[in-house]
Structures are given as structure tokens and as C-alpha cells.
Design an enzyme around this catalytic site. Structure first.
Site, PDB file in Angstrom:
ATOM      1  N   LYS A  84     -15.151   3.560  -1.578  1.00 53.08           N
ATOM      2  CA  LYS A  84     -14.647   4.964  -1.578  1.00 53.08           C
ATOM      3  C   LYS A  84     -15.565   5.583  -3.190  1.00 53.08           C
ATOM      4  O   LYS A  84     -15.393   4.769  -4.306  1.00 53.08           O
ATOM      5  CB  LYS A  84     -13.577   4.518  -1.870  1.00 53.08           C
ATOM      6  CG  LYS A  84     -13.235   4.962  -0.323  1.00 53.08           C
ATOM      7  CD  LYS A  84     -13.297   5.568   0.933  1.00 53.08           C
ATOM      8  CE  LYS A  84     -12.885   5.648   1.908  1.00 53.08           C
ATOM      9  NZ  LYS A  84     -12.537   6.308   3.142  1.00 53.08           N
ATOM     10  N   ASP A 142     -13.087   1.244   3.929  1.00 50.87           N
ATOM     11  CA  ASP A 142     -13.232   0.284   3.091  1.00 50.87           C
ATOM     12  C   ASP A 142     -12.352  -1.157   3.236  1.00 50.87           C
ATOM     13  O   ASP A 142     -12.928  -1.950   2.711  1.00 50.87           O
ATOM     14  CB  ASP A 142     -13.900   0.657   1.833  1.00 50.87           C
ATOM     15  CG  ASP A 142     -12.708   1.358   1.317  1.00 50.87           C
ATOM     16  OD1 ASP A 142     -11.436   1.893   2.071  1.00 50.87           O
ATOM     17  OD2 ASP A 142     -12.275   1.213   0.279  1.00 50.87           O
ATOM     18  N   ASP A 185       1.221  -5.849  -1.511  1.00 54.89           N
ATOM     19  CA  ASP A 185       0.951  -4.822  -1.132  1.00 54.89           C
ATOM     20  C   ASP A 185       1.335  -4.905  -0.050  1.00 54.89           C
ATOM     21  O   ASP A 185       0.880  -5.513   1.179  1.00 54.89           O
ATOM     22  CB  ASP A 185      -0.251  -4.317  -1.202  1.00 54.89           C
ATOM     23  CG  ASP A 185      -0.681  -3.391  -1.018  1.00 54.89           C
ATOM     24  OD1 ASP A 185      -0.227  -1.899  -1.354  1.00 54.89           O
ATOM     25  OD2 ASP A 185      -1.561  -2.738  -0.058  1.00 54.89           O
ATOM     26  N   ASN A 186       2.151  -3.656   0.822  1.00 56.70           N
ATOM     27  CA  ASN A 186       2.395  -3.026   2.459  1.00 56.70           C
ATOM     28  C   ASN A 186       2.896  -4.049   3.193  1.00 56.70           C
ATOM     29  O   ASN A 186       2.405  -4.605   4.306  1.00 56.70           O
ATOM     30  CB  ASN A 186       0.794  -2.089   3.197  1.00 56.70           C
ATOM     31  CG  ASN A 186       0.718  -1.115   2.383  1.00 56.70           C
ATOM     32  OD1 ASN A 186       2.217  -0.439   1.640  1.00 56.70           O
ATOM     33  ND2 ASN A 186      -0.619  -1.080   2.357  1.00 56.70           N
ATOM     34  N   GLU A 200       5.808  -4.300  -1.989  1.00 55.34           N
ATOM     35  CA  GLU A 200       6.062  -2.874  -1.946  1.00 55.34           C
ATOM     36  C   GLU A 200       5.632  -2.084  -0.604  1.00 55.34           C
ATOM     37  O   GLU A 200       4.820  -2.171   0.107  1.00 55.34           O
ATOM     38  CB  GLU A 200       4.644  -2.635  -2.686  1.00 55.34           C
ATOM     39  CG  GLU A 200       4.091  -1.163  -2.869  1.00 55.34           C
ATOM     40  CD  GLU A 200       3.471  -0.364  -1.551  1.00 55.34           C
ATOM     41  OE1 GLU A 200       3.198   0.094  -2.139  1.00 55.34           O
ATOM     42  OE2 GLU A 200       2.442  -1.520  -0.910  1.00 55.34           O
ATOM     43  N   LYS A 220      -7.452   4.430  -8.995  1.00 56.86           N
ATOM     44  CA  LYS A 220      -7.823   3.849  -8.128  1.00 56.86           C
ATOM     45  C   LYS A 220      -9.758   3.354  -7.771  1.00 56.86           C
ATOM     46  O   LYS A 220     -10.096   2.547  -6.783  1.00 56.86           O
ATOM     47  CB  LYS A 220      -7.225   3.714  -6.557  1.00 56.86           C
ATOM     48  CG  LYS A 220      -5.882   3.574  -7.252  1.00 56.86           C
ATOM     49  CD  LYS A 220      -4.997   4.199  -5.487  1.00 56.86           C
ATOM     50  CE  LYS A 220      -5.446   5.411  -5.052  1.00 56.86           C
ATOM     51  NZ  LYS A 220      -4.136   5.581  -3.727  1.00 56.86           N
ATOM     52  N   TYR A 221     -10.370   4.369  -8.026  1.00 56.63           N
ATOM     53  CA  TYR A 221     -11.481   5.096  -7.680  1.00 56.63           C
ATOM     54  C   TYR A 221     -12.280   5.191  -9.312  1.00 56.63           C
ATOM     55  O   TYR A 221     -13.379   5.726  -8.549  1.00 56.63           O
ATOM     56  CB  TYR A 221     -12.118   6.332  -6.543  1.00 56.63           C
ATOM     57  CG  TYR A 221     -10.740   5.603  -6.129  1.00 56.63           C
ATOM     58  CD1 TYR A 221     -10.697   4.983  -4.187  1.00 56.63           C
ATOM     59  CD2 TYR A 221      -9.676   6.730  -5.443  1.00 56.63           C
ATOM     60  CE1 TYR A 221      -9.962   6.023  -3.380  1.00 56.63           C
ATOM     61  CE2 TYR A 221      -8.607   7.155  -4.380  1.00 56.63           C
ATOM     62  CZ  TYR A 221      -8.541   6.260  -3.363  1.00 56.63           C
ATOM     63  OH  TYR A 221      -7.639   5.489  -2.387  1.00 56.63           O
TER      64      TYR A 221
END
Length: 680
Positions: free
Chosen positions: A268, A363, A399-400, A428, A540-541
């Protein structure tokens, strides 16, 4: 087997082994137990899940214990570390309405067990009836013979010096002489105490479930978290250089997003654009490349030796490193080639990438936790966690977790903590309430909450009351994050510097655990993509560099708030918050206090970042042991100002352009022998 005579463990406790049932007459079937035990607390889902505590904490156990009729009952609380042969036992005390209670202290990491036992106390029942008849002037000759028989049976159960003493008392009660004298002897407290040491428990009731307590270390229950992207500093060595800054603000945990190699396929670009340019670094959550997977570090950050040096350096500053645990892969992850069966495939044979329509994450490949080779996958993920534990990491932000099977997390957390009970996990999971709660039940030591989206007084009061004053408090430890790389709430987007101060004070004083995502938070970064909660130019990117010394930074304010948290024990727990009435809905006020009342804090915060607000706060003087007839001192720990208040209602005024909150330490007025006033 009767009770073993072993040393006491704590006041009023003793250690016992499981006993065999008392023998009955040959061929006789004993009647069922008479005592009912129900309503035991704390208990989660009938004992399916443990409650949570930290080392040194007290577990207060309560139960409804009763039987038909008017016989006296005895109830005990038994507890032990899971796996031990012997139980510690403490007597339970009766309260109102057949409610009994006792406490025990958890002294080590790991799992404890506890259960309630109760029985009809024949001797105590007889003793009570004897006293009533004697006091009424009735003949008690027959009752004394009954008592003598009960004492003889107690002597038979005794294995120590009580045996002879009780036998002599039984003979004295059954002998001749004045019934009044013998009755007085029968009612002596020492006799009752000695008989009580050898009770008849042949028909005792044991509660249906052996309940559990999962014991964490203190950091699981109290800590300030600072999240940052290590690549914003440069390398692991550069992050080391940032440690004095983070420690200076008073943070206990430095949480790093994924530090692993980042995939190149479908990488990304900036602001999550579908096409990356040559210089775009990609999302750290697209884990895995030719350089390695979840057990490797990104070569641009340094080596594993550099990471180990960072962990040690952080520890020297009183900071723990927490790592992100994101169980997902980029298309370039070594597992995609080595274990293609671990991923879902479309009918055309391509691997299914992650989606959250209308968003697409080409990604990232999710793992298939239910594939035919699931055991190997689960074991590999366990290996990954244990690798980082061996490298010194004891805290994981997951994460998640709500997108992976519950059974997997329950298994993984149990497996890791069985080997390393000092490890804990933060979930999270911004998802449906029942899912969040279930993750907390099955083993996550901390949980994200909806705090970020609770900004009005009614929203905050309702949400924090649910977290701290309902059964959730037994198993769900909230971690109140003000912002995350994924969430920049509208309140921070439009409220300017005062909004960041307001949310900081709320998070840090309402929650024993809280966190910020920096340096965007202390620099009051409020720019978002239009109409979203996504940061403009998100880290993040892309890699962003920050001027930590720029004017307007909240670093000094944050340091002050964290110092107040550290030095006031009232902030170390979540379940002692008490909201106070204020006649202005744009001001919220609440009290936190230690159980002994030695540390009492009143927090008053304006929720309006734009305009001055004022109102009358009403304090619960009785709960705070404050005399309505005496003045008391309130010491603002933020400004160091001191005021004398009198009575339950006091006026407050807050200007968000100056300081949007008061954090008052309450001090009672005391008088010396010479009538000098001072404050405690």
C-alpha cells in the site's frame, strides 16, 4: 482421612487434605446433606472462566448458605494454588440474610482454586438450645446427656491433645451433681472452640463448582502505555535514544507496532492508496518477506541483537517493551510458499486477501485457523510467541483477536502462561460487546474499550459504570486508549489542544490502565482524512519524523498527570470510582479512593474544549468520612493550588484555555491537643 494438623497459613486459616466420608452403620445409607450453597461470588459462568486478580490482592468470596429450620451452620472457604494437594481453609462469617463471606490472598502468579463447604453444626445448635432452656429455668438434664454424646464423638475425631480434654468434659457433663453447674460448664467458650476444631463433616455440602482465580503481576492491572512506530525514530538504536523522553513522561510500557519484515507484493502507498511508489515503506501489518516472517525483525530497524539491547535499555528506564501480535501475512511471507494449506483459496486457486468492504487489503492474507493442518498452524503460532518471550518480551498487544477462533486464543494463552505466568495479553477488539467480553473471559488480561467514542457525560458515566460496577470488573480489565493509529476521533479533530488535555485526564484518572499513540497525541495532531477517523498522512503507510520540542507539546502536562497517578494509590484500581452530581452536563466529576480512605481524589473535568464552564459539585461526604460541619482541604495536584471547602456542595470553574481539569486530593481537618488545625 481426618484433617491433618499442619501449620496455619494466615490468620484463622489452616491447611487440610481431602477427607474420606465418615463411616455409617453397616448397610446404612446416610441421608443427603441439608445445607444449600448458592449465589457464590465471584463466579463467572458457573465456574467456566476464572476471575482476575494480581499478586497480593484479596479475593472476597460470598455465598448464600442456609438450611431448613433453625439449626446453626458452619461454612468454610477452601483455596489453593491449582495443582496442589492441600487446601487452605478459612472460616466464613455470617452476614445478613443468610449471606456468608470470607477472604483469601493470592500470593503467587498463576491459577488459584476456591470452593465453599458448609454443614449443620450439631454442637453449636445443641449449645444454643441449651442456653435458651437454662435461661428459661427449664430442666436440662436430658440435654446435658445429649451434649456429652456430641462431645464424645468430637473426642473420637480429635487426633491431638484435645482428645483427652474433650473426653473428660463429656464425662463431667454426663455425671452427677448440679445440672445448673454442669450447664454452665457446657456453655464455656473454650469447650465450644475445642469441639469446633473437630467438626462432624460427614454430611457437609460442597459447592457444585471449584472456582478459579487467574493471578497476574501488577503491571497487568496498572500501567501507562505509550505507542510509537519505531521507524519514525529510525532504528532500534534510535528508539533507545527516545527512551529518556518516554520515561520522562512517566510511561511504564512502550508498545511497538509490528517490527517484522514487510511484504512488497500489493504494498500500500500513502494514505492507504492502492499503488505504492518506490519509496513507500508499506504497512507494518503486512508481515513477511524474503528476509523472514513473524520471528524476524525488519533489517532497516536493526538486528535481533539490537532488539535485545533495546529491551534491556528500556528495562533500565523502568519501561517494558510490548509487541504487536498480528497473526496475518503478506503475500511474500515464507509461510505462503511453505504452508499454502494455512490460507484460504478462491475457486480460481488464488489466495483470499483481507477485506472489509468497501476496503480491500490486498497486501494481507488472513490465516485459515480451521484448515486440515490446523494443529501445525496453531503450534507454529505458539512457537512464535514463545520465541519473543525468550527474547525478553512479556506483554503482547493482539491485533484483531475477534477475527480468530475463541478456542485458539484460550489454548494459546493457557499454553504460554503455563510456562511463563508473567506474560499477559491485551485484546485489541473494537467489536460487539459480547465478543469483547468473551475474549476477556477466556484469558486476555486487558481489553480495549469503547472509551474513544464516549465523550459526553452520560456516555462516560454509563460506560465506566458498566466496566467498574458490574460483574465485568471481575474479568475484564479496561485499557483506555485516547487514540490509536486507526482511530482519531472527531473530538480530537476539532477540539484543539484542550481536547487532548481533556481526554488525557479522563483516560489516566478513570482507568488504571490507559494509553496514548504518540508523538501524535502530545503534539496534538488532529488532521484526518475528510469524513473519517483516519489520520491524514498516516504513519501506517509512510515514515514521518517529529519535532518533539515544538511549542504546544503536552509532554510536560502528561508527565505531571502520570506522576499524580504514580503517587496516589487511589488510581491503581478501576472498581472504586464514584461519579458525583454536577449541575452542568458539560462538567464531569468523580471520586476515587483507596479502601481504607487514606488516599481520596476528586477529579473534575470540563468536557467542553472551547468555552469556560462552571457548576456546583456534590460530594458523597458520608462515603468519604468527611464531616459536613467541618471544612476540609482540596489540593489541586495539577496546579498545586489549595482551597478550603465546607459542606457537600462546592463551586468549580474551568477554562479549557488554561487547564481543563482539577485533580483534587481531599484532606480532612484534624485538631491537635493544642487546638492547632492541620490536614490529613
Amino acid at each position: 482421612m481426618r484433617d491433618a494438623a499442619l501449620p496455619d497459613r494466615g490468620i484463622g486459616s489452616r491447611t487440610v487434605r481431602e477427607r474420606a466420608p465418615e463411616r455409617t452403620a453397616a448397610g446404612a445409607t446416610p441421608p443427603p446433606p441439608r445445607v444449600v450453597i448458592e449465589g457464590v461470588t465471584p463466579e463467572i459462568d458457573g465456574g467456566r472462566f476464572p476471575v482476575k486478580r494480581v499478586v497480593g490482592a484479596t479475593v472476597a468470596v460470598r455465598a448464600d448458605v442456609f438450611a431448613e429450620g433453625h439449626d446453626r451452620l458452619t461454612a468454610v472457604l477452601r483455596f489453593r494454588r491449582a495443582g496442589e494437594d492441600e487446601w487452605c481453609e478459612v472460616p466464613m462469617e455470617p452476614a445478613e440474610n443468610d449471606r456468608w463471606e470470607a477472604t483469601f490472598t493470592v500470593e503467587q502468579l498463576g491459577t488459584y482454586e476456591y470452593v465453599v463447604h458448609a454443614w449443620v453444626d450439631a454442637f453449636a445448635s445443641w449449645r444454643s438450645a441449651l442456653a435458651k432452656k437454662r435461661d428459661a429455668g427449664l430442666d436440662v438434664t436430658s440435654e446435658l446427656l445429649e451434649g456429652a454424646a456430641l462431645i464424645r464423638r468430637a473426642a473420637e475425631r480429635a487426633t491431638d491433645s484435645d482428645r483427652q480434654w474433650l473426653s473428660e468434659e463429656a464425662r463431667a457433663l454426663a455425671g452427677g451433681g448440679s445440672a445448673a453447674v454442669r450447664a454452665s460448664r457446657a456453655l464455656e467458650p473454650e469447650l465450644a472452640a475445642r469441639v469446633a476444631r473437630h467438626p462432624d463433616r460427614s454430611r457437609e455440602t460442597r459447592y457444585d463448582h471449584v472456582l478459579r482465580v487467574e493471578v497476574d503481576r501488577e503491571r497487568a492491572a496498572f500501567g501507562a502505555w505509550y505507542e510509537m512506530f519505531p521507524r519514525a525514530s529510525g532504528t532500534f538504536a534510535d528508539v533507545e535514544g527516545r527512551l529518556p523522553y518516554i520515561a520522562g513522561m512517566g510511561f511504564d510500557v512502550l508498545y511497538l507496532p509490528p517490527i517484522h519484515p514487510i511484504g512488497r507484493t500489493h504494498r500500500k502507498g500513502r494514505n492507504n492508496s492502492a499503488v505504492a511508489t518506490a519509496g513507500d515503506p508499506g504497512s507494518p501489518w503486512a508481515i513477511g518477506a524474503a528476509e523472514g516472517g513473524h520471528d524476524a525483525v525488519h533489517p532497516e530497524l536493526g538486528t535481533l541483537a539490537d532488539f535485545a539491547h533495546l529491551v534491556a535499555a528500556a528495562r533500565a528506564h523502568g519501561i517494558e517493551i510490548a509487541l504487536d501480535l498480528a497473526f496475518q501475512c503478506s503475500p511474500d511471507h515464507p509461510w505462503v510458499t511453505a504452508h499454502p494449506q494455512w490460507f484460504r483459496h478462491r475457486p480460481d486457486g488464488t489466495v483470499q486477501y483481507a477485506e472489509n468492504p468497501p476496503k480491500k487489503y490486498e497486501d494481507i492474507y488472513p490465516l485459515d485457523f480451521e484448515n486440515e493442518d490446523w494443529r501445525a498452524l496453531w503450534e507454529e503460532l505458539r512457537r512464535v510467541v514463545l520465541v519473543w518471550v525468550e527474547r525478553g518480551v512479556r506483554i503482547f498487544r493482539v491485533d484483531n483477536p475477534h477475527t480468530k477462533p475463541f478456542a485458539f486464543w484460550e489454548w494459546l494463552i493457557h499454553e504460554v502462561r503455563a510456562r511463563h505466568p508473567d506474560v499477559f495479553f491485551l485484546a485489541e477488539a473494537f467489536t460487539r460487546p459480547k465478543v469483547m467480553r468473551y475474549l476477556a473471559k477466556l484469558g486476555f488480561s486487558q481489553s480495549y474499550t469503547y472509551f474513544t467514542w464516549r465523550n459526553t457525560k452520560s456516555e462516560l458515566t454509563e460506560h465506566l459504570t458498566e466496566l467498574t460496577a458490574t460483574p465485568l470488573r471481575e474479568y475484564m480489565r479496561p485499557n483506555l486508549f485516547t487514540n490509536t493509529p486507526d482511530i482519531l476521533h472527531e473530538y480530537l479533530q476539532v477540539g484543539g489542544r484542550p481536547a487532548f488535555q481533556i481526554r488525557l485526564v479522563l483516560a489516566a484518572t478513570l482507568g488504571a490502565n490507559y494509553g496514548i499513540y504518540g508523538p501524535l497525541f502530545e503534539l496534538c495532531e488532529g488532521r484526518a482524512l475528510p469524513g473519517t477517523e483516519e489520520y491524514q498522512d498516516s504513519e501506517k503507510y509512510e515514515v514521518r519524523r517529529w519535532d518533539l520540542e515544538q511549542p504546544g507539546s503536552l509532554s510536560a502536562f502528561i508527565a505531571r498527570v502520570n506522576e499524580i497517578r504514580r503517587t496516589n494509590p487511589a488510581f491503581r484500581a478501576n472498581d472504586r470510582v464514584r461519579f458525583c452530581p454536577v449541575d452542568n452536563d458539560r462538567i464531569i466529576a468523580y471520586v476515587k479512593a483507596t479502601p481504607d480512605g487514606a488516599n481520596q481524589i476528586l477529579v473534575v473535568v470540563t468536557l467542553d474544549p472551547h468555552h469556560p464552564q462552571s457548576g456546583w459539585v456534590e460530594l458523597p461526604l458520608d462515603e468519604l468520612a468527611l464531616d459536613a460541619r467541618e471544612s476540609f482541604q482540596v489540593h489541586d495536584l495539577l496546579s498545586d493550588a489549595r482551597y478550603l471547602w465546607h459542606g457537600a456542595r462546592s463551586f468549580v470553574a474551568l477554562d479549557p484555555g488554561v487547564v481543563p481539569a482539577h485533580v483534587f486530593r481531599l484532606r480532612r481537618r484534624l485538631r491537635t491537643e493544642r487546638d492547632f488545625d492541620y490536614f490529613l
